[in-house]
Motif scaffolding. Structure first.
Motif, short mmCIF file in Angstrom:
data_model
loop_
_atom_site.label_atom_id
_atom_site.label_comp_id
_atom_site.label_asym_id
_atom_site.label_seq_id
_atom_site.Cartn_x
_atom_site.Cartn_y
_atom_site.Cartn_z
N ILE A 79 41.36 60.18 -7.12
CA ILE A 79 40.47 59.38 -7.97
C ILE A 79 39.03 59.50 -7.49
O ILE A 79 38.10 59.66 -8.31
CB ILE A 79 40.93 57.91 -7.98
N PHE A 128 46.87 61.69 -8.35
CA PHE A 128 46.50 60.35 -8.81
C PHE A 128 46.51 59.32 -7.69
O PHE A 128 46.67 58.14 -7.93
CB PHE A 128 47.38 59.88 -9.98
N THR A 156 42.49 68.14 -12.35
CA THR A 156 43.81 67.50 -12.29
C THR A 156 44.92 68.51 -12.53
O THR A 156 45.93 68.51 -11.81
CB THR A 156 43.89 66.36 -13.32
#
Length: 68
Positions: free
Chosen positions: A9, A4, A48
């Motif tokens: 991102i 993150f 992720t």
């Protein structure tokens, strides 16, 4: 890569755009927008989870004793 963080991102956004466009442009069904959004979202979630698993053992100072 920090989970993150800024790089995560950026890579997630690029992944989302690529998967969305691949599924939206190449689909002739009536629900192509919903399908493309779901597949692109699932791709980002999978990315992720993979990075989370990869970074989980990154700073482990005590590896397993019988690794070989």
């Amino acid at each position: 890569m920090k989970l993150f963080g800024r790089n995560h991102i950026i890579i997630s956004a690029i992944t989302f755009v690529i998967l969305f466009l691949m599924n939206f442009i190449g689909n002739d069904q009536a629900d192509k927008l919903q399908s493309a959004l779901m597949i692109a979202g699932a791709g980002v979630i999978g990315l992720t989870i993979g990075l989370f698993i990869l970074n989980k053992g990154k700073d482990d100072k005590t590896p397993p004793p019988d690794f070989d």
